[in-house]
Write a protein that holds these residues in place. Structure first.
Motif, short mmCIF file in Angstrom:
data_model
loop_
_atom_site.label_atom_id
_atom_site.label_comp_id
_atom_site.label_asym_id
_atom_site.label_seq_id
_atom_site.Cartn_x
_atom_site.Cartn_y
_atom_site.Cartn_z
N LYS A 69 21.28 -13.25 53.65
CA LYS A 69 20.33 -13.54 54.73
C LYS A 69 19.56 -12.28 55.12
CE LYS A 69 22.99 -17.38 56.66
NZ LYS A 69 23.72 -17.91 57.84
N ARG A 123 16.62 -11.49 52.78
CA ARG A 123 15.69 -12.61 52.60
C ARG A 123 14.23 -12.14 52.50
NH1 ARG A 123 17.15 -15.72 56.71
NH2 ARG A 123 18.31 -17.27 55.49
N GLU A 172 17.30 -20.36 49.48
CA GLU A 172 17.88 -20.84 50.73
C GLU A 172 18.92 -21.92 50.47
OE1 GLU A 172 17.30 -19.41 53.50
OE2 GLU A 172 15.55 -18.20 52.98
#
Length: 246
Positions: free
Chosen positions: A188, A191, A225
């Motif tokens: 994350k 990202r 994702e």
């Protein structure tokens, strides 16, 4: 059994599995050869549909009209026989794997095949009509848009490979997490870099038009994702199982 005998038995088993895999591929190819021309016509349909009325493809080499459809038949045969080929590979490696490794590897291999096919389908049904429509419409007035069938096949196979590989991103993410090479939090955190990298790959792997670059970059990001979500579920399930067993 001595080490040398064990090694020889493994080589014999590998030879057997390779022969079975090649035999299955060859059988499917032979069955498809009579329809090689129809298969190429199906592959060329997205391009032909975007050419001006009366437009057609050309063959600039003498042997191209014969060999190019055979290449398409071989590609189709490989895709059809791929589950059987992977099954032979599984029969070779499965005896040396632990139970928990089998439980992880088999779904990942199946998911990889399905996702690769989805990537090819996405390229064929979504990307090709847009890209070929853009190129045909961008031709200057008075220029007849005609492409060589061999060059078209090379372009299509490159796009299939690019989009098929792109759709493997969730599997790659899950494998990295399960092997403890990276954490969900780290995925994350990086990202923004992944998004930038997706657009760079889109520019490198697709034709030099913005539309096709976006059509590769956006799915790459979204599949990343999806991989994070699936990896999170798998870690949660593993933690719950360990808690119960503990």
């Amino acid at each position: 059994m001595s080490t040398s005998e064990s090694f020889i038995s493994h080589l014999l088993e590998l030879r057997t599995r390779l022969l079975y895999a090649f035999g299955g591929l060859l059988l499917v190819f032979i069955c498809l050869v009579p329809w090689a021309g129809e298969l190429y016509a199906l592959l060329a349909e997205p391009m032909l549909a975007k050419l001006p009325k009366g437009g057609q493809m050309i063959a600039i080499d003498v042997i191209t009209p014969f060999f190019v459809p055979l290449k398409v038949a071989m590609m189709a045969a490989f895709l059809i026989a791929l589950p059987y080929i992977l099954y032979q590979a599984w029969l070779f490696v499965a005896p040396g794997m632990h139970t928990h490794e089998k439980r992880l590897m088999l779904p990942l291999v199946m998911a990889s095949v399905v996702l690769f096919f989805f990537g090819m389908a996405f390229a064929y049904f979504v990307v090709f009509p847009v890209v070929f429509g853009f190129f045909s419409g961008a031709a200057p007035q008075g220029v007849a848009v005609m492409t060589d069938i061999d060059k078209y096949l090379s372009f299509v196979m490159g796009m299939f490979l690019a989009f098929g590989t792109t759709f493997e991103v969730p599997v790659a993410v899950v494998v990295l997490v399960k092997m403890d090479m990276v954490s969900i939090a780290k995925l994350k955190e990086i990202r923004p870099y992944v998004i930038v990298g997706a657009f760079i790959l889109g520019a490198l792997l697709t034709p030099p038009d913005v539309v096709s670059q976006f059509m590769l970059a956006i799915p790459l990001w979204l599949l990343y994702e999806v991989g994070i979500v699936v990896a999170g579920w798998m870690i949660k399930d593993s933690t719950e199982v360990e808690t119960k067993n503990g």
